[in-house]
Design a protein around this motif. Structure first.
Motif: not given
Length: 327
Positions: A187-200, A224-236
């Motif tokens: 409920q407190a997530r950022a408006v621009d989060t790349p996450l689609k569900t609470p599970e993610e 770092v991980f959020s930026n990578r998800l937005r760009l489609g980069m592997m999380l590594q």
């Protein structure tokens, strides 16, 4: 006749004084602390006998009649009680009628896997091991979540319980606690989060938990991980690879391990892994929901528990040379 009445009055007064002294006098114990277990349905006479059997050195008949004459015998509650030095009959009855049970505790630690949680529950003092021998799948079925993976579903915290409680009840409380914390974070997530569900969010939080050496770095690790998800980069992320290796991991992560494809290998597969890899705490959940505002795509350990964050691969390689290779 008057003499008899006076004698009876004196006798009653004497008995009253003795009773008052007994009710407020410390009962002798065979040890500094005793465990008393009162099973559901135990009669007041049975409670008195169980008290004596536990190591309280007094007459069970006296205890029984004290329970009866107090008018509180039916208010005695089943449970597990710790009887300690300084216990009087008056305090004993107060403890039993309040249901002032002796509580034990077990601590589930942030970053633990479900395997570690199960091991801790088996070692917990006086916790009934109802989950022993059950598969992870059967445990989740017992908790009302058939088909759900258990990893990361339980909130790391210290849980108290009464002697003889079921470990499944502790797990259920931890499950509900995680549901509550996850809901609040989502409920407190950022408006621009790349996450689609609470599970993610839960999955990412578990990675943040394992990747963070210094608590203050969590928002940047999340960034770092959020930026990578937005760009489609592997999380590594190495902790996810290690989780996927399971029992095959010997403590030394090699290049061949990074190339060994599993559903959790974020070097060979894009996006988030299919499940959490550990139990995230509240700070990691909130970091996943509200990462730092940055353009960072890389980070490397400095060697003191903190991390160096970089926006570009060139800057990252320089940081690796400095902090990992000493160049």
């Amino acid at each position: 006749m008057r003499v008899i009445i006076q004698f009876l009055l004196v006798l009653a007064l004497a008995l009253g004084c003795v009773a008052f002294w007994w009710l407020n006098h410390d009962l002798p114990l065979t040890a500094a602390t005793l465990d008393l277990s009162v099973e559901p349905g135990t009669t007041p006479r049975g409670v008195a006998q169980a008290t004596v059997d536990s190591g309280v050195q007094t007459s069970p008949a006296l205890l029984y009649w004290w329970f009866r004459l107090s008018g509180q015998a039916r208010q005695i509650k089943a449970g597990s009680y710790a009887l300690e030095t300084g216990l009087t009959p008056y305090r004993l009855l107060a403890k039993l009628t309040r249901g002032d049970e002796a509580l034990r505790s077990v601590t589930l630690v942030e970053g633990w896997t479900f395997k570690q949680v199960r091991a801790a529950l088996l070692k917990a003092e006086h916790l009934k091991p109802d989950s022993k021998g059950l598969s992870d799948a059967l445990i989740m079925e017992q908790l009302g979540l058939p088909g759900r993976h258990p990893e990361g579903r339980f909130y790391p915290d210290t849980y108290t319980y009464a002697k003889g409680s079921s470990d499944l009840k502790v797990l259920l409380r931890a499950l509900h606690a995680m549901d509550k914390q996850l809901t609040q974070a989502w409920q407190a997530r950022a408006v621009d989060t790349p996450l689609k569900t609470p599970e993610e969010l839960l999955i990412l939080a578990s990675i943040i938990e394992k990747e963070t050496g210094q608590p203050s770095d969590r928002p940047m690790v999340a960034s770092v991980f959020s930026n990578r998800l937005r760009l489609g980069m592997m999380l590594q992320t190495d902790p996810a690879v290690i989780y996927g290796l399971g029992e095959g991991f010997d403590g030394n992560l090699r290049r061949r391990d990074l190339l060994a494809d599993t559903p959790w290998n974020t070097y060979t597969r894009n996006g988030l892994p299919p499940t959490p890899i550990a139990m995230p705490g509240k700070a990691s959940l909130l970091a996943a929901a509200q990462p730092a505002n940055s353009r960072a795509l890389y980070f490397v350990a400095r060697g003191d528990g903190s991390s160096q964050f970089s926006d570009s691969l060139d800057a990252h390689n320089r940081a690796v040379n400095k902090f990992q290779r000493g160049q």
